[in-house]
Design an enzyme around this catalytic site. Structure first.
Site, PDB file in Angstrom:
ATOM      1  N   LYS A   1       5.947  -9.981  -8.612  1.00 46.28           N
ATOM      2  CA  LYS A   1       4.790  -9.723  -7.790  1.00 46.28           C
ATOM      3  C   LYS A   1       3.609 -10.704  -7.496  1.00 46.28           C
ATOM      4  CE  LYS A   1       5.056  -4.588  -9.294  1.00 46.28           C
ATOM      5  NZ  LYS A   1       4.848  -3.603  -9.963  1.00 46.28           N
TER       6      LYS A   1
ATOM      7  N   GLN B   1       0.742  -2.915 -15.329  1.00 51.56           N
ATOM      8  CA  GLN B   1       2.327  -2.796 -15.375  1.00 51.56           C
ATOM      9  C   GLN B   1       2.876  -1.883 -16.489  1.00 51.56           C
ATOM     10  OE1 GLN B   1       4.485  -3.963 -12.764  1.00 51.56           O
ATOM     11  NE2 GLN B   1       6.204  -3.299 -13.527  1.00 51.56           N
TER      12      GLN B   1
ATOM     13  N   ASP C   1      -2.048   0.599  -7.179  1.00 50.03           N
ATOM     14  CA  ASP C   1      -0.536   1.385  -7.610  1.00 50.03           C
ATOM     15  C   ASP C   1      -0.709   2.852  -7.232  1.00 50.03           C
ATOM     16  OD1 ASP C   1       1.362   0.116  -8.727  1.00 50.03           O
ATOM     17  OD2 ASP C   1       0.454  -0.431 -10.513  1.00 50.03           O
TER      18      ASP C   1
END
Ligand code: L34
Length: 295
Positions: A53, A97, A120
């Site tokens: 990412k 994450q 997200d």
């Protein structure tokens, strides 16, 4: 018949080129999109996703703020960092994450992220907006699945989509997105899970299968009809002594068998994974635009 492969890497590369041009335009207006990245612990798969990412951010011109924290980081310390990012105008998106270590309350952390920086799409505010069809940050893997279908010319309107798996990250949101009354959706959706009776009965009815169970070989050839479209969200590491790193990646679908019956199928790797990363970039650029009144 052997299926046509949906090349996620290629489609992701196309979208990244589009985003790169948009970021260059934003820069001319003095805006550099910024992503705050937080990884707690040393899970090897998470490390590799987060690194990918950050690299992707770099190639398209997004600034990323890398924070790798030890596995024994307290929830309080993590929340402090999230709050600092909430208040930092250079940060347009915050990525925590998942999964987090067990001693940390995941829901509490997701709730602490400013919904306007929730790239997200996991904050209940964005989940709720998505569900009622309002503009929201869409979660990256589900949105990646929808974009793969759209860009591969798969008609979802009126199609019977069977989603296998009910996680908050994939199954629940992708089912919801596909039933919305809008382009790239309008599907009839069945959501199957571990307590579903006779999974194969459902998957055999499917025009489109979205496999997100987290287990290899969840979908085998006898479970699908001819001409089905298969999107494989799984990324499972299975031992393989013939590989240098000791494992290989497989999806949730028995690819070799199912591809002989399917019309279209995504591979693993090179299917949904690269799209997940790309949709994170997309949301971060969108967030930067909104923050500067350019959306
Ligand atoms: N907060 N946590 C948060 N956001 C997310 O969107 C994720 N997800 C899932 C796990 N936790 C998360 C990801 O990033 C899954 N995921 C993810 C991201 C990238 C890839 C796979 C899963 C990916 O790039 N897969 C490559 C292979 C990578 C490899 O070689 O290990 C592929 O081609 O499928």
């Amino acid at each position: 018949m052997s299926a046509k492969i949906i090349d996620g890497k290629q489609i992701a590369a196309e979208i990244r080129e589009e985003l790169k041009a948009e970021v260059a335009e934003l820069k001319e207006q003095g805006v550099v999109p910024g992503l705050g990245v937080i990884l707690v612990g040393e899970d090897p798969a998470s490390q590799s996703y987060v690194t990918a990412k950050e690299r992707a951010c770099e190639t398209i011109g997004i600034f990323s703020d890398d924070n790798r924290l030890p596995a024994d980081t307290t929830q309080e310390e993590l929340l402090k960092l999230v709050n600092r990012m909430n208040d930092d105008p250079k940060i347009n998106g915050i990525l925590v994450q998942l999964p987090l270590p067990k001693h940390i309350d995941e829901a509490a952390v997701l709730l602490a992220i400013d919904p306007d920086k929730d790239v997200d799409g996991f904050h209940p505010m964005n989940v709720g907006k998505m569900m009622v069809g309002e503009k929201a940050f869409l979660p990256c893997t589900p949105n990646g699945v929808v974009q793969l279908l759209l860009r591969s010319g798969v008609e979802t309107a009126g199609a019977h989509v069977v989603v296998v798996g009910r996680s908050n990250i994939v199954g629940k949101p992708v089912a919801n997105m596909l039933l919305q009354k809008k382009e790239g959706a309008n599907a009839t959706v069945t959501l199957c899970h571990t307590r579903t009776k006779d999974l194969a009965f459902h998957t055999r009815q499917a025009d489109i299968i979205i496999a997100a169970s987290g287990w290899p070989n969840t979908i085998t050839a006898d479970m699908v009809k001819d001409g089905v479209v298969v999107i494989d969200v799984g990324v499972n590491r299975v031992e393989d002594a013939s590989r240098e790193r000791g494992y290989r990646l497989v999806g949730d679908v028995d690819f070799e068998e199912v591809k002989e019956k399917a019309a279209l199928i995504t591979p693993v790797p090179g299917g949904v994974g690269p799209m997940t990363i790309t949709m994170l970039l997309f949301n971060t650029v969108e967030s930067a635009r909104r923050a500067h009144g350019l959306a």
